[in-house]
Write an enzyme that holds these catalytic residues in place. Structure first.
Site, PDB file in Angstrom:
ATOM      1  N   HIS A 104       4.616   7.033  10.329  1.00 37.76           N
ATOM      2  CA  HIS A 104       5.618   6.725   9.031  1.00 37.76           C
ATOM      3  C   HIS A 104       6.937   7.375  10.130  1.00 37.76           C
ATOM      4  O   HIS A 104       7.981   7.636   9.313  1.00 37.76           O
ATOM      5  CB  HIS A 104       5.577   7.843   8.033  1.00 37.76           C
ATOM      6  CG  HIS A 104       4.504   7.187   7.201  1.00 37.76           C
ATOM      7  ND1 HIS A 104       4.260   8.001   5.792  1.00 37.76           N
ATOM      8  CD2 HIS A 104       3.595   6.278   7.158  1.00 37.76           C
ATOM      9  CE1 HIS A 104       3.251   7.423   5.109  1.00 37.76           C
ATOM     10  NE2 HIS A 104       2.778   6.323   6.150  1.00 37.76           N
ATOM     11  N   GLU A 127       0.846  -1.200   0.072  1.00 32.93           N
ATOM     12  CA  GLU A 127      -0.019  -0.177  -0.146  1.00 32.93           C
ATOM     13  C   GLU A 127       0.840   1.258   0.042  1.00 32.93           C
ATOM     14  O   GLU A 127       0.556   2.304  -0.623  1.00 32.93           O
ATOM     15  CB  GLU A 127      -0.892   0.055   1.350  1.00 32.93           C
ATOM     16  CG  GLU A 127      -1.801   1.226   1.053  1.00 32.93           C
ATOM     17  CD  GLU A 127      -1.482   2.307   1.619  1.00 32.93           C
ATOM     18  OE1 GLU A 127      -2.204   3.454   1.545  1.00 32.93           O
ATOM     19  OE2 GLU A 127      -0.363   2.397   2.411  1.00 32.93           O
ATOM     20  N   GLU A 128       2.051   1.036   0.888  1.00 32.07           N
ATOM     21  CA  GLU A 128       2.598   2.289   1.161  1.00 32.07           C
ATOM     22  C   GLU A 128       3.382   2.956  -0.093  1.00 32.07           C
ATOM     23  O   GLU A 128       3.513   4.073  -0.453  1.00 32.07           O
ATOM     24  CB  GLU A 128       3.757   2.130   2.223  1.00 32.07           C
ATOM     25  CG  GLU A 128       3.027   1.914   3.582  1.00 32.07           C
ATOM     26  CD  GLU A 128       2.501   3.079   4.076  1.00 32.07           C
ATOM     27  OE1 GLU A 128       2.224   4.125   3.341  1.00 32.07           O
ATOM     28  OE2 GLU A 128       2.115   2.958   5.308  1.00 32.07           O
TER      29      GLU A 128
HETATM   30 ZN   LIG Z   1      -1.195   2.627   6.243  1.00 33.47          ZN
END
Ligand SMILES: [Zn+2]
Length: 463
Positions: free
Chosen positions: A423, A323-324
């Protein structure tokens, strides 16, 4: 992270019971499903099983960047445990993912004094030459100011010192800033970390280069370091900085989407998807983002299994990969499903951290919203009955399904602390709370189970 695509253009909080001819047949949802919902809520909140499982996952394997051995080892472990749980059709569906590696990196202020700055390279950035890039610094406060000062940017390391407002708005600086800086002749781009609070913690995340422009190295500084450089500039003290980054792209690497099911007792080909993304950035443990959502979705399905609640339709847990930094997992899932997407009744993702749940954020038709609101009413014991509506898919991995009309929902949580740690090295298990996570499991289990069991499927947006 999250690359949420939330657009609150069409935000409406549904209040009061929904009434309408299309919903008459669903009018007895509360009466029909109260007992099952209560037992799912009791089961989820009786202990800290979900949190303990999350702890084993993130402490054992650590971060799970696409292409890393730790991601694939974590996936192997999950697949084994899902089989041991007795879930059906447990499988890893192969996906090729981008393989970006960070390498060694540093940012050192050379003038007006020598100082090591707190930095993290942005995901997908190119690296610098081995000796680094040494250049004067230009600080601007916005992408607009960068355009106004274009003539001053040539040959400089540009710092975009843009304050955090909300994630979607501020993220634009991270995704678009480096190419904007390259267009005005900058040799490297720094941004202020996209973070709502900081203890000198740099926050990474994906950047995107224009297909045509120069690719210059890009990194985030901590909020505190960005502010210091801005003060030097305001005082008229010239700065020189050396940026060294060993970042590089390797050939695409094999990964997998994790899939497991409880096969529906009457309509096995109709599917409710519940999931999160199993990859993470390469800092901290990716516990909030998104191991927590992944484990909560998995635990919701395991709970149904344990309580012998087998709905009419199939409930499928999907833990998307990548996803990232690419979204390859969600695209591959949609491609492999093909025409079967028409049989997807609902797609739920948790990708905001498993903090105290408030309800759901929904992109779907009015008639599906009316049903969902009745189901959310069953969450009254955990105070998670809210249903917000949005016009676009509320979460990244379910976007390819939402684009084909599948009602798409994201678990809505109390996200006040999310962007403190998002993050960053701080995204570790301790930021989450066992009781809050248990309530997230309950909310996902009740929504997925009841929608999978209703006599009629939720209407698609195009119906
Ligand atoms: Zn996420």
């Amino acid at each position: 992270m999250i690359a949420r695509l939330r657009t609150l253009l069409c935000l409406a909080v549904l209040a009061g019971p929904a009434v309408g001819p299309a919903q008459a047949q669903q009018a007895d949802i509360a009466a029909t499903y109260r007992a099952a919902a209560d037992s799912l809520i009791r089961g989820a909140t009786a202990d800290s099983a979900a949190y303990r499982r999350l702890g084993r996952l993130v402490d054992t394997f650590g971060h799970r960047l696409s292409g890393s051995a730790s991601l694939e080892a974590a996936i192997d472990w999950i697949l084994d445990l899902m089989k041991a749980d007795g879930l059906q059709n447990v499988r890893g569906e192969p996906v090729m993912v981008p393989h970006w590696v960070r390498g060694e990196e540093s940012a050192e202020l050379v003038k007006p004094r020598r100082a090591r700055l707190a930095m993290l390279g942005l995901g997908m950035s190119v690296g610098t030459p081995k000796a680094g890039i040494t250049a004067p610094v230009l600080v601007v406060s916005s992408l607009d100011e960068l355009q106004q000062r274009a003539a001053d940017a040539k040959g400089k390391i540009v710092l975009l010192d843009v304050p955090f407002t909300d994630y979607v708005a501020t993220r634009k600086v991270r995704t678009d800033g480096p190419s904007a800086a390259a267009r005005v002749g900058a040799v490297a781009c720094l941004i202020r970390s996209v973070a709502s609070s900081s203890i000198r913690s740099p926050h990474t995340g994906q950047t995107r280069y224009d297909s045509t422009g120069a690719r210059i190295p890009a990194a985030a500084l901590s909020v505190e370091d960005a502010a210091m450089l801005h003060r030097f500039q305001d005082r008229g003290e010239p700065m020189v900085l050396t940026l060294r980054m060993g970042a590089r792209m390797l050939p695409d690497a094999p990964s997998r989407n994790v899939v497991a099911e409880i096969v529906g007792r009457e309509k096995p080909d109709e599917v409710v998807v519940v999931g999160g993304h199993i990859d993470s950035w390469d800092v901290g443990q990716g516990a909030m983002d998104d191991a927590g959502g992944s484990v909560a979705a998995w635990e919701a399905v395991r709970l149904m299994q344990r309580l012998n609640l087998r709905p009419r339709r199939t409930v499928r847990v999907v833990l998307w990969t990548n996803e990232e930094n690419g979204g390859a997992g969600s695209k591959a899932y949609a491609t492999s499903q093909g025409a079967q997407i028409a049989k997807h009744v609902l797609a739920i993702e948790s990708d905001n951290g498993v903090f105290n749940p408030k309800g759901y954020i929904l992109a779907g038709s009015d008639s599906s919203a009316a049903v969902v609101q009745q189901v959310a009413g069953l969450m009254q014991p955990i105070n998670a009955t809210g249903v917000q509506r949005v016009s676009e898919s509320p979460a990244a991995d379910i976007t390819p399904l939402a684009e084909q009309g599948v009602p798409a929902m994201e678990l809505d949580v109390d996200g006040g602390r999310y962007f403190w740690y998002h993050h960053s090295e701080g995204d570790m298990l301790d930021k989450l709370d066992p009781a809050e996570m248990a309530r997230c499991v309950a909310a996902m289990a009740v929504m997925a189970y009841v929608v999978a069991d209703l006599p009629d499927p939720l209407p698609h947006a195009t119906n």
